[in-house]
Scaffold this motif. Structure first.
Motif: not given
Length: 291
Positions: A20-47
């Motif tokens: 489980l990972l729950i977060s406000r989105f702005a700090p999450y995005l700041k920590s994971h800038r690489n996610l603007h590139l195409p990627h897959k998840h092995s988990f359920y994901h919602l924003v």
């Protein structure tokens, strides 16, 4: 085998826990800038976006990003963002087993319309009368995870279920209410069978037999509810998997054709071009040029 596109699990995105990972989105995005590139998840994901602009691409379909919008993704889908300006909201990543151990009905999430992996059903504009409630529920989730308490995970799952049910009740996703329960169950059964067998079973009659109905019945059901034939539902899923495989440059066209059980490259190329409007090689070049 090296993949061009990374596949993330929750552990690779947080050091806290693997389910489980729950977060406000702005700090999450700041920590994971690489996610603007195409990627897959092995988990359920919602924003849930409370502030946002730009676009995102889910399984090769581009959709706009805007405030008071929520999107859902299931494991295996391909995703990337192209935001403009400030973006904020809430994000939840959770493992496949998180609810299986909590609910007697292990496949509960599969029954929710936005967790079917169909992009048009998974990107939802939240109406004004639900926005405040949704924000409060996400804030409750943040509070639960920031300050651990007894039964914390149970409370988190209970709040998440409130979010899921509130959104599933929205009129635009009430297809099960306008279709008889028998036909709705048949359609969901058909979609689940395709997910398991798309590489080996390619004809409506194969699935109709497994559902104990006639091919005509299955075709009429798909046309009535989805607006496309049963054959097209199957072909769309095969084409989607082909696209997911084509973004791995280490797989040859021949290997992809083999994985999807096409007799030869030419048959696969003809099928793919009819479905996608491009040859597999052209699709691969176009996708790579966007990275």
């Amino acid at each position: 085998m090296k993949a061009v596109i990374p596949i993330y699990d929750i552990c690779s995105l947080t050091q806290k826990r693997e389910d489980l990972l729950i977060s406000r989105f702005a700090p999450y995005l700041k920590s994971h800038r690489n996610l603007h590139l195409p990627h897959k998840h092995s988990f359920y994901h919602l924003v849930y976006f409370t502030k946002g602009n730009g676009s995102q691409t889910i399984d090769f379909q581009q959709v706009p990003v805007k405030s008071n919008q929520i999107y859902f993704m299931i494991p295996g889908q391909v995703h990337n963002w192209a935001f403009k300006g400030d973006v904020d909201g809430y994000i939840i990543n959770f493992s496949v087993p998180l609810f299986q151990s909590f609910l007697l009905k292990a496949n509960y999430l599969e029954e929710l319309p936005f967790f079917r992996g169909i992009v048009n059903e998974a990107v939802i504009d939240i109406p004004a009368d639900l926005q405040v409630k949704l924000t409060l529920l996400f804030e409750e989730l943040i509070a639960e995870t920031e300050q651990p308490k007894p039964f914390e995970l149970d409370m988190v799952r209970a709040i998440m279920l409130q979010i899921f049910v509130s959104i599933a009740r929205l009129g635009q996703h009430a297809d099960s209410a306008t279709v008889s329960s028998y036909n709705y169950t048949l359609l969901r059964g058909f979609q689940k069978l395709i997910e398991k067998n798309y590489a080996t079973l390619k004809l409506p009659k194969d699935y109709a037999g497994l559902l104990y109905i006639t091919p005509n019945h299955l075709n009429a059901l798909c046309n009535d509810v989805l607006g496309i034939s049963a054959g097209e539902v199957i072909r769309n899923r095969i084409a989607l998997e082909a696209k997911r495989l084509l973004i791995n440059n280490d797989l040859s066209i021949s290997e992809i054709a083999g994985q999807l059980n096409f007799a030869d490259n030419s048959y696969f190329t003809k099928f793919f071009k009819k479905q996608a409007g491009l040859t597999p090689e052209e699709f691969r070049k176009t996708t790579n040029s966007h990275e």
